[in-house]
Design an enzyme around this catalytic site. Structure first.
Site, PDB file in Angstrom:
ATOM      1  N   TYR A 113     -10.521  -4.509   3.796  1.00  0.00           N
ATOM      2  CA  TYR A 113      -9.580  -3.943   4.775  1.00  0.00           C
ATOM      3  C   TYR A 113     -10.354  -3.760   6.069  1.00  0.00           C
ATOM      4  CZ  TYR A 113      -5.831  -0.819   6.522  1.00  0.00           C
ATOM      5  OH  TYR A 113      -4.816  -0.247   7.247  1.00  0.00           O
TER       6      TYR A 113
ATOM      7  N   ASP B 210      -5.586   8.967   9.656  1.00  0.00           N
ATOM      8  CA  ASP B 210      -4.208   8.665  10.010  1.00  0.00           C
ATOM      9  C   ASP B 210      -3.835   9.239  11.362  1.00  0.00           C
ATOM     10  OD1 ASP B 210      -3.726   7.327   7.602  1.00  0.00           O
ATOM     11  OD2 ASP B 210      -3.340   9.224   6.568  1.00  0.00           O
TER      12      ASP B 210
ATOM     13  N   GLU C 273       0.856  -1.181   0.000  1.00  0.00           N
ATOM     14  CA  GLU C 273       0.000   0.000   0.000  1.00  0.00           C
ATOM     15  C   GLU C 273       0.894   1.234   0.000  1.00  0.00           C
ATOM     16  OE1 GLU C 273      -2.851   0.058   3.145  1.00  0.00           O
ATOM     17  OE2 GLU C 273      -4.011  -1.603   2.315  1.00  0.00           O
TER      18      GLU C 273
END
Length: 274
Positions: free
Chosen positions: A175, A60, A49
């Site tokens: 994911y 994040d 990734e």
């Protein structure tokens, strides 16, 4: 069959788990990334990734967010990241590359132009964190038409309606976000992850890979017992923090530390099929 799908078929036939490292394009400097991608493959990455630098990365944690800031400060754009993938593709035509990022830069480039650039560069999958499946429209099919997969996130807090949409529209792999929080969060409840992964696998034939909070061989092995692969980002990216990006020796030492971590993760996952 896309490269992502083919890779998972091969791993399944070998009874192996996917190791998917995450790195930020252009971190710590733009000249490092391509070599770093090749080294990740040499040290056991089944697919990679690649983060697209963005100024407001909502999913994040500090480690990856700062990596994006370093890449932006070094002048790395979304187009630059795609050029890095294209350079990597010149000598590696097998390892799947998944771009992970946010929609703002894509919308500036234009969806059609962006997909065309991805195809030309050799991208295999896209994970746009802030593009929910209900709003993806024809984008998912457009990617499929160009042999790319659109990957979506599932988390412990995903509502049933969105969960159903993700399982319907996702391609390549699911994911699964292992915890409530941002990338790099510390608390990882492997029992809960096991329960969630088993529930997802009962509803889809897609591989399920787990990310967020995996930082060493022990946690990778615990998660790999139940999932089809593990995604590791912050534990790798943190090695580029607090170094001088222009110090060749410091950058090389950080890369060595990243590869040592990769070896640890690969050995832990391979022990599951030994």
């Amino acid at each position: 069959m896309t490269r992502i799908e083919s890779t998972f078929e091969t791993l399944k036939s070998q009874n192996k788990k996917a190791l998917i490292p995450y790195v930020m394009a252009g971190d710590p400097n733009p000249t490092t990334t391509v070599g770093l991608l090749h080294d990740l493959v040499k040290h056991g990455a089944d697919m990679i990734e690649v983060g697209l630098p963005f100024s407001d990365p909502m999913a994040d944690g500090p480690t990856v967010a700062l990596a994006g800031e370093r890449a932006l400060a070094a002048g790395t754009s979304t187009r630059d990241a795609l050029k890095m993938v294209a350079e990597f593709r010149q000598t590696d035509t097998q390892t799947p590359i998944i771009l992970m990022g946010y929609l703002n830069p894509v919308e500036i480039i234009g969806y059609d132009n962006f997909v065309a650039l991805c195809e030309q560069s050799g991208v295999d999958g896209l994970l746009m964190v802030d593009l929910p499946p209900a709003e993806a429209g024809s984008f998912t099919q457009h990617l499929t038409d160009h042999s790319m997969n659109e990957i979506f996130l599932l988390s412990p807090t995903t509502l049933p309606e969105r969960r159903e949409q993700v399982l319907t529209h996702c391609g390549g792999y699911i994911y699964y976000v292992s915890l409530k929080g941002v990338t790099g969060s510390a608390t990882l409840d492997t029992d809960d992850v096991a329960t969630q992964v088993q529930a997802i696998k009962a509803e889809t034939d897609l591989p399920v890979c787990v990310g967020f909070g995996i930082r060493d061989g022990a946690s990778a092995k615990a998660i790999g017992t139940h999932a089809d692969g593990v995604i590791v980002g912050s534990a790798l990216v943190q090695n580029f923090a607090d170094i001088d990006a222009n110090d060749t020796a410091a950058v090389a030492n950080a890369q060595q530390n990243i590869m040592a971590k990769m070896d640890e993760l690969r050995e832990a996952l391979d022990s599951l099929s030994a």
